[in-house]
Design an enzyme around this catalytic site. Structure first.
Site, PDB file in Angstrom:
ATOM      1  N   ASN A 155       1.006  -1.365  -0.282  1.00  0.00           N
ATOM      2  CA  ASN A 155      -0.241   0.255  -0.165  1.00  0.00           C
ATOM      3  C   ASN A 155       0.811   1.601   0.093  1.00  0.00           C
ATOM      4  O   ASN A 155       0.705   2.001  -0.987  1.00  0.00           O
ATOM      5  CB  ASN A 155      -0.841  -0.440   1.001  1.00  0.00           C
ATOM      6  CG  ASN A 155      -0.651  -0.698   2.302  1.00  0.00           C
ATOM      7  OD1 ASN A 155       0.449  -0.974   2.607  1.00  0.00           O
ATOM      8  ND2 ASN A 155      -0.820   0.595   3.279  1.00  0.00           N
ATOM      9  N   GLU A 253       3.039  -5.059  12.639  1.00  0.00           N
ATOM     10  CA  GLU A 253       2.139  -4.104  12.317  1.00  0.00           C
ATOM     11  C   GLU A 253       1.018  -3.910  11.482  1.00  0.00           C
ATOM     12  O   GLU A 253       1.625  -4.256  10.581  1.00  0.00           O
ATOM     13  CB  GLU A 253       3.888  -2.825  11.520  1.00  0.00           C
ATOM     14  CG  GLU A 253       3.045  -1.156  11.987  1.00  0.00           C
ATOM     15  CD  GLU A 253       1.334  -1.123  11.164  1.00  0.00           C
ATOM     16  OE1 GLU A 253      -0.357  -0.925  11.577  1.00  0.00           O
ATOM     17  OE2 GLU A 253       1.031  -0.271  10.268  1.00  0.00           O
ATOM     18  N   CYS A 287      -3.236   1.811   6.791  1.00  0.00           N
ATOM     19  CA  CYS A 287      -4.001   0.842   7.771  1.00  0.00           C
ATOM     20  C   CYS A 287      -4.292   1.846   8.739  1.00  0.00           C
ATOM     21  O   CYS A 287      -4.955   0.767   9.336  1.00  0.00           O
ATOM     22  CB  CYS A 287      -2.980   0.112   8.435  1.00  0.00           C
ATOM     23  SG  CYS A 287      -1.237   1.505   9.278  1.00  0.00           S
ATOM     24  N   GLU A 468       6.828   1.412  16.339  1.00  0.00           N
ATOM     25  CA  GLU A 468       7.762   1.533  16.012  1.00  0.00           C
ATOM     26  C   GLU A 468       8.449   3.239  16.230  1.00  0.00           C
ATOM     27  O   GLU A 468       7.213   4.101  16.620  1.00  0.00           O
ATOM     28  CB  GLU A 468       7.958   1.449  14.224  1.00  0.00           C
ATOM     29  CG  GLU A 468       7.563  -0.090  13.297  1.00  0.00           C
ATOM     30  CD  GLU A 468       7.660  -0.622  12.740  1.00  0.00           C
ATOM     31  OE1 GLU A 468       7.928  -0.743  12.194  1.00  0.00           O
ATOM     32  OE2 GLU A 468       6.107  -0.047  11.874  1.00  0.00           O
TER      33      GLU A 468
HETATM   34  N1  LIG Z   1      -0.732  -2.201   7.174  1.00  0.00           N
HETATM   35  C1  LIG Z   1      -1.863  -2.875   6.945  1.00  0.00           C
HETATM   36  O1  LIG Z   1      -2.986  -2.842   7.650  1.00  0.00           O
HETATM   37  C2  LIG Z   1      -1.821  -3.983   5.643  1.00  0.00           C
HETATM   38  C3  LIG Z   1      -3.438  -4.378   5.582  1.00  0.00           C
HETATM   39  N2  LIG Z   1      -3.459  -5.056   4.726  1.00  0.00           N
HETATM   40  C4  LIG Z   1      -4.794  -6.124   4.234  1.00  0.00           C
HETATM   41  O2  LIG Z   1      -3.801  -7.542   4.108  1.00  0.00           O
HETATM   42  C5  LIG Z   1      -5.251  -8.180   3.015  1.00  0.00           C
HETATM   43  C6  LIG Z   1      -4.293  -8.934   2.068  1.00  0.00           C
HETATM   44  O3  LIG Z   1      -2.908  -8.255   1.584  1.00  0.00           O
HETATM   45  P1  LIG Z   1      -1.674  -9.125   1.816  1.00  0.00           P
HETATM   46  O4  LIG Z   1      -1.111  -8.591   0.618  1.00  0.00           O
HETATM   47  O5  LIG Z   1      -2.338 -10.704   0.398  1.00  0.00           O
HETATM   48  O6  LIG Z   1      -0.882  -8.608   2.833  1.00  0.00           O
HETATM   49  P2  LIG Z   1       0.041  -9.440   3.479  1.00  0.00           P
HETATM   50  O7  LIG Z   1       0.307  -9.646   4.738  1.00  0.00           O
HETATM   51  O8  LIG Z   1      -0.618 -11.118   2.642  1.00  0.00           O
HETATM   52  O9  LIG Z   1       1.158  -9.282   2.854  1.00  0.00           O
HETATM   53  C7  LIG Z   1       1.978  -8.298   3.363  1.00  0.00           C
HETATM   54  C8  LIG Z   1       3.763  -8.475   2.897  1.00  0.00           C
HETATM   55  O10 LIG Z   1       3.856 -10.600   3.560  1.00  0.00           O
HETATM   56  C9  LIG Z   1       4.845 -11.157   2.569  1.00  0.00           C
HETATM   57  N3  LIG Z   1       4.231 -12.408   2.834  1.00  0.00           N
HETATM   58  C10 LIG Z   1       2.297 -12.787   2.720  1.00  0.00           C
HETATM   59  N4  LIG Z   1       2.713 -14.228   3.054  1.00  0.00           N
HETATM   60  C11 LIG Z   1       3.275 -14.491   3.396  1.00  0.00           C
HETATM   61  C12 LIG Z   1       4.501 -15.496   4.414  1.00  0.00           C
HETATM   62  N5  LIG Z   1       3.389 -17.018   4.499  1.00  0.00           N
HETATM   63  N6  LIG Z   1       5.348 -15.402   4.957  1.00  0.00           N
HETATM   64  C13 LIG Z   1       6.398 -14.264   5.416  1.00  0.00           C
HETATM   65  N7  LIG Z   1       5.944 -13.621   3.762  1.00  0.00           N
HETATM   66  C14 LIG Z   1       4.528 -12.972   3.871  1.00  0.00           C
HETATM   67  C15 LIG Z   1       4.154 -11.067   1.881  1.00  0.00           C
HETATM   68  O11 LIG Z   1       4.543 -10.732   0.413  1.00  0.00           O
HETATM   69  C16 LIG Z   1       3.947  -9.067   1.309  1.00  0.00           C
HETATM   70  O12 LIG Z   1       5.315  -8.765   1.024  1.00  0.00           O
HETATM   71  C17 LIG Z   1      -5.681  -6.606   2.599  1.00  0.00           C
HETATM   72  O13 LIG Z   1      -6.620  -6.545   1.522  1.00  0.00           O
HETATM   73  C18 LIG Z   1      -6.166  -6.055   3.525  1.00  0.00           C
HETATM   74  O14 LIG Z   1      -6.772  -5.776   4.301  1.00  0.00           O
HETATM   75  C19 LIG Z   1      -2.334  -5.666   3.673  1.00  0.00           C
HETATM   76  C20 LIG Z   1      -1.488  -4.533   2.855  1.00  0.00           C
HETATM   77  C21 LIG Z   1      -0.880  -3.583   4.087  1.00  0.00           C
HETATM   78  N1  LIG Z   2       1.645   1.165   8.415  1.00  0.00           N
HETATM   79  C1  LIG Z   2       1.105   2.228   7.409  1.00  0.00           C
HETATM   80  C2  LIG Z   2       0.987   2.958   7.712  1.00  0.00           C
HETATM   81  C3  LIG Z   2       2.256   3.564   8.290  1.00  0.00           C
HETATM   82  C4  LIG Z   2       2.486   5.426   8.292  1.00  0.00           C
HETATM   83  C5  LIG Z   2       2.670   6.040   8.991  1.00  0.00           C
HETATM   84  O1  LIG Z   2       4.317   5.410   9.272  1.00  0.00           O
HETATM   85  O2  LIG Z   2       2.949   7.101   8.882  1.00  0.00           O
HETATM   86  C6  LIG Z   2       0.066   1.164   6.773  1.00  0.00           C
HETATM   87  O3  LIG Z   2      -1.093   1.954   6.311  1.00  0.00           O
HETATM   88  O4  LIG Z   2       0.281  -0.374   7.004  1.00  0.00           O
END
Ligand SMILES: NC(=O)C1=CN([C@@H]2O[C@H](COP(=O)(O)OP(=O)(O)OC[C@H]3O[C@@H](n4cnc5c(N)ncnc54)[C@H](O)[C@@H]3O)[C@@H](O)[C@H]2O)C=CC1
Ligand SMILES: N/C(=C\C=C\C(=O)O)C(=O)O
Length: 487
Positions: A155, A253, A287, A468
């Site tokens: 994101n 996070e 997030c 963080e």
């Molecule tokens: N910071 C946040 O809150 C975030 C939340 N999301 C949420 O997650 C949902 C799914 O998005 P994804 O891209 O699938 O998130 P994800 O959590 O699967 O991906 C984040 C990172 O983790 C890696 N990853 C995935 N599976 C892994 C594993 N088994 N071991 C180690 N690394 C792994 C991915 O390749 C990517 O680099 C989104 O729809 C959203 O709801 C997604 C991105 C950021």
């Molecule tokens: N970690 C995320 C946002 C962080 C923002 C900031 O450090 O200002 C996220 O969207 O996953």
């Protein structure tokens, strides 16, 4: 689909060199749905090579003074800043976000991450206590942990990757980073600047590919003693399982289901535009985005009418349009997931006031297959609906009324997440009371996403483990030791 020759092809960056991979993944331009890039589909072999490089680089890098490491971080920040426009264009194309957001938020913050930790690393002190009655002096010292595994999401690609790389290397660790396979381009571009910045080979290694393949190889590697992860809660669970046998240090996070609480004495002129932004910035793919808006009953109708009107002004456009407020979502699968929540809300009897299925989105012919949708406002929805409980991570927000302070605190706290909240009121006493009772790692009052990088950032409950920030990241990326001198 374009021919393979025309596609941008990324390579892993290991031991200061770009290394081709024997297998590649397609990466899509979210604004057209076309494949435009090939990303290495790395696995165990590449992680082994990166661990070897990071292990070899650790003694030299960790022995440098904080001042020397700080200078390298400053140089890297300067080089990123000189490439700001190029990086912003790349981030916008790769992620689907608007060029304006990439130019004004993502890349400037990536630069700031390096400058910030280049400065903060110079200002840590350690504790010392006396025990004169037994002739002892005690003090603490910190040392880098070793090879840090850094896993970042799609994101805010460069922004969140650098938020981990900068404190990790500032503290003297070497790193192996794995960006999201959906958005790898700006991380690869940053690798081109590392040598000029003076980052020695092996200090920063970037390995591209999927979570289950290369991500798990990194997390499971016995020589990587700490993992810093930003992403989804299910992935965090898997990382925790894989790390447990090695007792790794973990920083997680994760997501949020962030409430905005709007009292009748709120300044709606400020609250409405900020809450539109907090709901829909970056397509709602942050997030910290608001997805549950609680409005006190006496101003509910007025708020709803003005909020929907302001949402309709939040322009969806192609990412290169500088006047667009919102671009394309990250992927077809994600767009379908977000839409499925709106369908579900409809079947539950909720009302969709604007956006998906209500208004018409007009796009140029070239972008008709892109992953666009309109910002969507849902109301008449129950607190136990999945739209009010689960992280949607898209441009969808729910608005519901409330009566009293106690009631709204209980409802705001009734989800498994606890990342960020906003509270809108002109009564300072109430703001303090509510902020204190909210189960949320971050509470912004009468504002949103004003960041003070020194202070702890992170969530409680299912929103994560650890924090963080200047002190918190330093503590995470170092091991502390207590030493006693008998004199
Ligand atoms: N910071 C946040 O809150 C975030 C939340 N999301 C949420 O997650 C949902 C799914 O998005 P994804 O891209 O699938 O998130 P994800 O959590 O699967 O991906 C984040 C990172 O983790 C890696 N990853 C995935 N599976 C892994 C594993 N088994 N071991 C180690 N690394 C792994 C991915 O390749 C990517 O680099 C989104 O729809 C959203 O709801 C997604 C991105 C950021
Ligand atoms: N970690 C995320 C946002 C962080 C923002 C900031 O450090 O200002 C996220 O969207 O996953």
């Amino acid at each position: 689909m374009a021919g393979t020759k025309a596609l941008l092809t990324l390579e892993n960056f290991i031991n200061g060199e770009f290394v081709p991979c024997n297998s590649y993944l397609d990466s899509y331009d979210p604004s057209t749905g076309d494949v435009y890039c090939r990303v290495p589909n790395s696995g165990k072999e590449e992680i082994e090579a990166a661990v070897e490089a990071a292990r070899a680089a650790f003694p030299g890098w960790s022995a440098r003074s904080p001042q020397e490491r700080s200078q390298v971080l400053h140089r890297l920040a300067d080089l990123l800043e000189q490439s700001l426009e190029e990086l912003a264009q790349a981030e916008s194309r790769d992620q689907g976000k608007t060029i304006t957001l990439a130019r004004t938020m993502d890349i400037p913050r990536s630069v700031q991450n390096f400058r910030f930790f280049a400065s903060s690393i110079l200002h840590h002190t350690s504790e010392c206590t006396q025990m004169d009655h037994v002739g002892c002096l005690h003090y603490t010292m910190r040392a880098p942990v070793g090879i840090a595994g850094l896993i970042s999401p799609w994101n805010l690609p460069l922004y969140l990757l650098t938020w981990k790389v900068a404190p990790a290397i500032a503290a003297g660790n070497t790193v192996i980073a794995k960006p999201s396979e959906l958005t790898s381009v700006t991380a690869w571009m940053m690798c081109k600047l590392l040598e000029r910045a003076g980052v020695p080979p092996g200090v920063v290694n970037i390995v591209f590919g999927t979570g289950p393949r290369v991500g798990e190889a990194l997390v499971s590697h016995p020589e990587v003693p700490l993992i810093s992860f930003t992403g989804s809660q299910p992935t965090a669970e898997r990382i925790t399982q894989l790390s447990a046998p090695h007792c790794k240090k973990l920083s997680l996070e994760l997501g949020g289901k962030n409430p905005a609480i709007i009292f009748e004495d709120a300044n709606l002129e400020e609250c409405i535009p900020t809450t539109v932004k907090s709901s829909f910035a970056n397509q709602g793919e942050i997030c910290l985005c608001t997805s549950r808006i609680f409005v006190q009953k006496s101003i509910y109708s007025e708020f709803l009418e003005k909020f929907v009107e302001a949402t309709r002004m939040w322009k969806v456009g192609i990412p290169s349009d500088p006047s667009a407020s919102m671009g394309a979502l990250i992927s077809k699968a994600h767009l379908e997931k977000v839409r499925s929540y709106i369908k579900k809300a409809r079947t539950e009897g909720a009302r969709i006031l604007c956006g998906e299925g209500v208004d018409t989105l007009s796009l140029p012919p070239r972008n008709q297959a892109g992953y666009f949708m309109l910002p969507t406002v849902i109301t008449d929805i129950k607190d136990d609906s999945c739209c009010m409980k689960e992280e949607i991570f898209g441009p969808v927000t729910c608005v519901v009324p409330f009566d009293s302070e106690e009631e709204v605190i209980q409802r705001a706290n009734s989800v498994k997440y606890g990342l960020a909240a906003t509270v809108w009121s002109s009564n300072v006493g109430r703001i303090h009371r509510v902020a204190k009772k909210l189960q949320s790692g971050l509470v912004w009052t009468n504002c949103w996403l004003i960041r003070e990088l020194n202070l702890p950032f992170g969530g409680m409950k299912s929103s994560g483990v650890g924090r963080e920030g200047a002190k918190d990241s330093h503590e995470f990326f170092t091991e502390i030791k207590t030493i006693t001198i008998k004199h």
